[in-house]
Design a protein around this motif. Structure first.
Motif, PDB file in Angstrom:
ATOM      1  N   ILE A  51       0.906  -1.359  -0.037  1.00 42.32           N
ATOM      2  CA  ILE A  51       0.201   0.142  -0.050  1.00 42.32           C
ATOM      3  C   ILE A  51       0.823   1.249  -0.098  1.00 42.32           C
ATOM      4  CG2 ILE A  51      -1.783   1.176   1.300  1.00 42.32           C
ATOM      5  CD1 ILE A  51      -3.009  -1.186   2.377  1.00 42.32           C
ATOM      6  N   SER A  52       2.032   1.262   0.591  1.00 45.01           N
ATOM      7  CA  SER A  52       2.845   2.363   0.627  1.00 45.01           C
ATOM      8  C   SER A  52       3.397   2.829  -0.787  1.00 45.01           C
ATOM      9  CB  SER A  52       3.856   2.175   1.604  1.00 45.01           C
ATOM     10  OG  SER A  52       4.712   0.909   1.051  1.00 45.01           O
ATOM     11  N   LYS A  53       3.579   1.715  -1.751  1.00 45.98           N
ATOM     12  CA  LYS A  53       3.924   2.141  -2.977  1.00 45.98           C
ATOM     13  C   LYS A  53       3.025   2.645  -4.116  1.00 45.98           C
ATOM     14  CE  LYS A  53       8.247  -0.049  -2.688  1.00 45.98           C
ATOM     15  NZ  LYS A  53       9.438   0.259  -3.480  1.00 45.98           N
ATOM     16  N   ILE A  54       1.788   2.551  -3.869  1.00 48.95           N
ATOM     17  CA  ILE A  54       0.731   2.863  -4.674  1.00 48.95           C
ATOM     18  C   ILE A  54       0.573   4.547  -4.389  1.00 48.95           C
ATOM     19  CG2 ILE A  54      -1.986   2.872  -5.049  1.00 48.95           C
ATOM     20  CD1 ILE A  54      -2.029   0.110  -3.509  1.00 48.95           C
ATOM     21  N   ILE A  55       0.426   4.929  -5.858  1.00 48.43           N
ATOM     22  CA  ILE A  55       0.390   6.406  -6.012  1.00 48.43           C
ATOM     23  C   ILE A  55      -0.929   6.784  -6.155  1.00 48.43           C
ATOM     24  CG2 ILE A  55       1.142   8.157  -7.522  1.00 48.43           C
ATOM     25  CD1 ILE A  55       3.708   6.332  -8.255  1.00 48.43           C
ATOM     26  N   ILE A  66      -3.951   1.179 -11.901  1.00 47.47           N
ATOM     27  CA  ILE A  66      -3.352   1.392 -10.238  1.00 47.47           C
ATOM     28  C   ILE A  66      -1.917   1.712 -10.679  1.00 47.47           C
ATOM     29  CG2 ILE A  66      -2.612   0.178  -8.375  1.00 47.47           C
ATOM     30  CD1 ILE A  66      -4.706  -1.866  -8.634  1.00 47.47           C
ATOM     31  N   LEU A  67      -1.573   3.110 -10.222  1.00 45.11           N
ATOM     32  CA  LEU A  67      -0.249   3.755 -10.643  1.00 45.11           C
ATOM     33  C   LEU A  67       0.559   3.422  -9.182  1.00 45.11           C
ATOM     34  CD1 LEU A  67      -1.592   6.944 -12.013  1.00 45.11           C
ATOM     35  CD2 LEU A  67      -0.250   5.196 -13.264  1.00 45.11           C
ATOM     36  N   PHE A  68       1.707   2.855  -9.322  1.00 47.63           N
ATOM     37  CA  PHE A  68       2.578   2.297  -8.281  1.00 47.63           C
ATOM     38  C   PHE A  68       4.090   2.566  -8.523  1.00 47.63           C
ATOM     39  CE2 PHE A  68       1.532  -1.233 -10.445  1.00 47.63           C
ATOM     40  CZ  PHE A  68       2.954  -2.080 -10.416  1.00 47.63           C
ATOM     41  N   ARG A  69       4.794   2.528  -7.656  1.00 42.14           N
ATOM     42  CA  ARG A  69       6.260   2.416  -7.663  1.00 42.14           C
ATOM     43  C   ARG A  69       6.570   1.080  -7.793  1.00 42.14           C
ATOM     44  NH1 ARG A  69       8.995   6.888  -8.018  1.00 42.14           N
ATOM     45  NH2 ARG A  69       8.127   8.985  -7.497  1.00 42.14           N
ATOM     46  N   ASN A  70       7.553   0.441  -8.683  1.00 37.19           N
ATOM     47  CA  ASN A  70       7.860  -0.843  -8.533  1.00 37.19           C
ATOM     48  C   ASN A  70       8.876  -1.289  -7.713  1.00 37.19           C
ATOM     49  OD1 ASN A  70      10.060  -0.233  -9.977  1.00 37.19           O
ATOM     50  ND2 ASN A  70       9.326  -0.829 -11.982  1.00 37.19           N
ATOM     51  N   ALA A  71       9.743  -2.511  -7.653  1.00 39.96           N
ATOM     52  CA  ALA A  71      10.692  -2.772  -6.756  1.00 39.96           C
ATOM     53  C   ALA A  71      12.028  -1.866  -6.993  1.00 39.96           C
ATOM     54  CB  ALA A  71      11.156  -4.094  -7.052  1.00 39.96           C
ATOM     55  N   GLU A  92     -12.311   1.985  -4.297  1.00 39.94           N
ATOM     56  CA  GLU A  92     -12.328   3.542  -4.204  1.00 39.94           C
ATOM     57  C   GLU A  92     -12.285   3.707  -2.641  1.00 39.94           C
ATOM     58  OE1 GLU A  92     -16.417   3.935  -5.803  1.00 39.94           O
ATOM     59  OE2 GLU A  92     -15.683   4.186  -7.814  1.00 39.94           O
ATOM     60  N   GLU A  93     -12.786   2.818  -1.673  1.00 38.86           N
ATOM     61  CA  GLU A  93     -12.520   3.135  -0.383  1.00 38.86           C
ATOM     62  C   GLU A  93     -11.067   3.227  -0.037  1.00 38.86           C
ATOM     63  OE1 GLU A  93     -13.215   4.152   3.637  1.00 38.86           O
ATOM     64  OE2 GLU A  93     -14.902   4.030   2.013  1.00 38.86           O
ATOM     65  N   LEU A  94     -10.127   2.384  -0.521  1.00 43.69           N
ATOM     66  CA  LEU A  94      -8.844   2.376  -0.225  1.00 43.69           C
ATOM     67  C   LEU A  94      -8.184   3.415  -0.720  1.00 43.69           C
ATOM     68  CD1 LEU A  94      -6.569   0.873   0.496  1.00 43.69           C
ATOM     69  CD2 LEU A  94      -6.230  -0.215  -1.439  1.00 43.69           C
ATOM     70  N   SER A  95      -8.931   4.049  -2.075  1.00 46.56           N
ATOM     71  CA  SER A  95      -8.290   5.258  -2.422  1.00 46.56           C
ATOM     72  C   SER A  95      -8.487   6.416  -1.770  1.00 46.56           C
ATOM     73  CB  SER A  95      -9.131   5.538  -3.991  1.00 46.56           C
ATOM     74  OG  SER A  95      -8.353   6.833  -4.416  1.00 46.56           O
ATOM     75  N   ARG A  96      -9.793   6.915  -1.141  1.00 44.18           N
ATOM     76  CA  ARG A  96     -10.170   7.571  -0.029  1.00 44.18           C
ATOM     77  C   ARG A  96      -9.263   7.522   1.184  1.00 44.18           C
ATOM     78  NH1 ARG A  96     -15.978   6.958  -1.458  1.00 44.18           N
ATOM     79  NH2 ARG A  96     -15.580   5.371  -0.947  1.00 44.18           N
ATOM     80  N   GLN A  97      -9.140   6.605   1.655  1.00 48.94           N
ATOM     81  CA  GLN A  97      -8.246   6.309   2.738  1.00 48.94           C
ATOM     82  C   GLN A  97      -6.565   6.623   2.299  1.00 48.94           C
ATOM     83  OE1 GLN A  97      -8.425   2.269   4.209  1.00 48.94           O
ATOM     84  NE2 GLN A  97     -10.491   2.321   4.904  1.00 48.94           N
ATOM     85  N   LEU A  98      -6.201   6.335   1.319  1.00 47.08           N
ATOM     86  CA  LEU A  98      -4.845   6.617   0.986  1.00 47.08           C
ATOM     87  C   LEU A  98      -4.705   8.257   0.729  1.00 47.08           C
ATOM     88  CD1 LEU A  98      -3.693   3.885  -1.574  1.00 47.08           C
ATOM     89  CD2 LEU A  98      -2.919   4.401   0.602  1.00 47.08           C
ATOM     90  N   LYS A  99      -5.578   9.137   0.484  1.00 46.61           N
ATOM     91  CA  LYS A  99      -5.669  10.572   0.179  1.00 46.61           C
ATOM     92  C   LYS A  99      -5.957  11.086   1.683  1.00 46.61           C
ATOM     93  CE  LYS A  99      -7.358  10.489  -4.237  1.00 46.61           C
ATOM     94  NZ  LYS A  99      -8.242  11.031  -5.302  1.00 46.61           N
ATOM     95  N   ILE A 100      -6.390  10.563   2.480  1.00 50.99           N
ATOM     96  CA  ILE A 100      -6.726  10.986   3.957  1.00 50.99           C
ATOM     97  C   ILE A 100      -5.234  10.854   4.576  1.00 50.99           C
ATOM     98  CG2 ILE A 100      -7.872  10.640   6.195  1.00 50.99           C
ATOM     99  CD1 ILE A 100     -10.442   9.851   4.588  1.00 50.99           C
ATOM    100  N   ASN A 101      -4.547   9.914   4.368  1.00 46.89           N
ATOM    101  CA  ASN A 101      -3.312   9.546   5.228  1.00 46.89           C
ATOM    102  C   ASN A 101      -2.315  10.174   4.965  1.00 46.89           C
ATOM    103  OD1 ASN A 101      -5.001   8.001   7.259  1.00 46.89           O
ATOM    104  ND2 ASN A 101      -4.679   6.179   6.122  1.00 46.89           N
TER     105      ASN A 101
END
Length: 101
Positions: A51-55, A66-71, A92-101
């Motif tokens: 989750i920390s790598k998801i942009i 899904i846009l993310f940073r690879n290894a 969509e819920e995960l996306s909202r949580q990532l924008k909040i944190n």
């Protein structure tokens, strides 16, 4: 994996030519194709993205990008097609949580 139907057809054709009863080879073909379609679901891409790598997530109809940073810490993406409504709601819920944190 994709040669499996060819093997099933070849074996069943051999069985039909050597057998007096056609029911058994046809049953074999049916079971072979049922096994193929069961196993085919398991052949797709499968990996974990921390989750920390998801942009970000891009939603459009039943497709999610899904846009993310690879290894190697380079921007990368993965597209998921034919996502059902429950899956879209979860992402969509995960996306909202990532924008909040």
């Amino acid at each position: 994996m994709y040669s499996f139907p060819f093997v099933i057809i070849c074996i069943s054709l051999f069985m039909i030519t050597k057998s007096k009863n056609v029911f058994f080879p046809l049953t074999f073909v049916g079971l072979g194709f049922a096994a193929f379609f069961y196993l085919k679901r398991e052949t797709g891409k499968r990996y974990k993205i921390p989750i920390s790598k998801i942009i970000s997530f891009d939603f459009s109809n039943d497709k999610v990008k899904i846009l993310f940073r690879n290894a190697n810490d380079i921007d990368d993406f993965e597209e998921i097609f034919k996502v059902d409504t429950k899956g879209l709601a979860i992402l969509e819920e995960l996306s909202r949580q990532l924008k909040i944190n």
